[in-house]
Scaffold this motif. Sequence first.
Motif, mmCIF file in Angstrom:
data_model
loop_
_atom_site.group_PDB
_atom_site.id
_atom_site.type_symbol
_atom_site.label_atom_id
_atom_site.label_comp_id
_atom_site.label_asym_id
_atom_site.label_seq_id
_atom_site.Cartn_x
_atom_site.Cartn_y
_atom_site.Cartn_z
ATOM 1 N N GLU A 33 40.430 87.313 70.807
ATOM 2 C CA GLU A 33 40.206 87.768 69.446
ATOM 3 C C GLU A 33 40.488 89.256 69.300
ATOM 4 O O GLU A 33 40.047 89.897 68.369
ATOM 5 N N GLU A 34 41.221 89.808 70.240
ATOM 6 C CA GLU A 34 41.599 91.218 70.181
ATOM 7 C C GLU A 34 42.262 91.502 68.843
ATOM 8 O O GLU A 34 43.005 90.694 68.314
ATOM 9 N N ILE B 163 42.201 77.233 68.124
ATOM 10 C CA ILE B 163 42.283 77.798 69.462
ATOM 11 C C ILE B 163 43.568 78.597 69.588
ATOM 12 O O ILE B 163 44.644 78.125 69.180
ATOM 13 N N ASP B 164 43.461 79.782 70.183
ATOM 14 C CA ASP B 164 44.649 80.578 70.441
ATOM 15 C C ASP B 164 45.605 79.744 71.298
ATOM 16 O O ASP B 164 45.203 79.162 72.307
ATOM 17 N N GLY C 82 52.104 82.278 64.160
ATOM 18 C CA GLY C 82 52.040 83.669 63.729
ATOM 19 C C GLY C 82 50.892 84.018 62.806
ATOM 20 O O GLY C 82 51.054 84.874 61.939
ATOM 21 N N VAL C 83 49.722 83.420 62.980
ATOM 22 C CA VAL C 83 48.613 83.694 62.063
ATOM 23 C C VAL C 83 47.721 84.851 62.508
ATOM 24 O O VAL C 83 46.869 85.299 61.751
ATOM 25 N N ALA C 84 47.901 85.312 63.756
ATOM 26 C CA ALA C 84 47.088 86.430 64.248
ATOM 27 C C ALA C 84 48.021 87.483 64.838
ATOM 28 O O ALA C 84 49.018 87.151 65.473
ATOM 29 N N TYR C 85 47.659 88.742 64.642
ATOM 30 C CA TYR C 85 48.438 89.824 65.232
ATOM 31 C C TYR C 85 47.551 90.580 66.201
ATOM 32 O O TYR C 85 46.546 91.168 65.826
ATOM 33 N N ARG D 76 51.782 91.799 69.078
ATOM 34 C CA ARG D 76 52.659 90.655 68.784
ATOM 35 C C ARG D 76 51.910 89.629 67.938
ATOM 36 O O ARG D 76 50.683 89.631 67.861
ATOM 37 N N TRP D 77 52.677 88.757 67.319
ATOM 38 C CA TRP D 77 52.101 87.669 66.543
ATOM 39 C C TRP D 77 51.707 86.537 67.475
ATOM 40 O O TRP D 77 52.421 86.221 68.420
#
Length: 186
Positions: free
Chosen positions: A33-34, A128-129, A152-155, A159-160
């Motif tokens: 969750e960085e 989940i990542d 690509g929902v988290a940056y 990086r996405w």
Amino acid sequence: MEQETAVLVRPTRDADVDAMLAIYRRHIRRGVEEGVDEGDTPQPDDLRERRKNLKNRRFPHLAAVRGDEVVGYAYVVLFRKRPAYRYTVKHSIYVHHQHVGKGVGSQLLRALIDACAAAGFRQMIGYIDADNAASLKLHDRFGFVRVGLLPGVAYRYDRWADSVMVQRSLGAGATVPPPPLPLSTR
């Protein structure tokens, strides 16, 4: 060699809040969750209030403890707020970094599934990542099905990142209608 104390899963308590926040904050700083702003993390009073609200609504909020130490926690929230979704929950599990790979996540997930089924929920959802192979494997073992990829929902980490949506039926799942609502809630 000294044998480790067994891990017990039980409902969370107010006294667990500081340990749960420490686990969560480490996940934000070093885990998948960085990228979440530290200022966005809940404060102890926020988490106490959230626990109280979830408990009042009969949503499981569980801690894994070894002796007096909180080594992980898990909880559910409604998947969506609209009444049609009241039988579906979204879960989160966090394990202390020194206890990853020791079965704590499995114990929490089993207890969470059982508690949610007993509470009458019919579906459990998780995000989940996509790079978190251990969590994906854990969910596979517990009968979760991969139902979606959110590219690509988290940056984070410059990086996405993708998320995998998983789902598991609880109890009778979607095979039969839920029990009728009491007249007082219609």
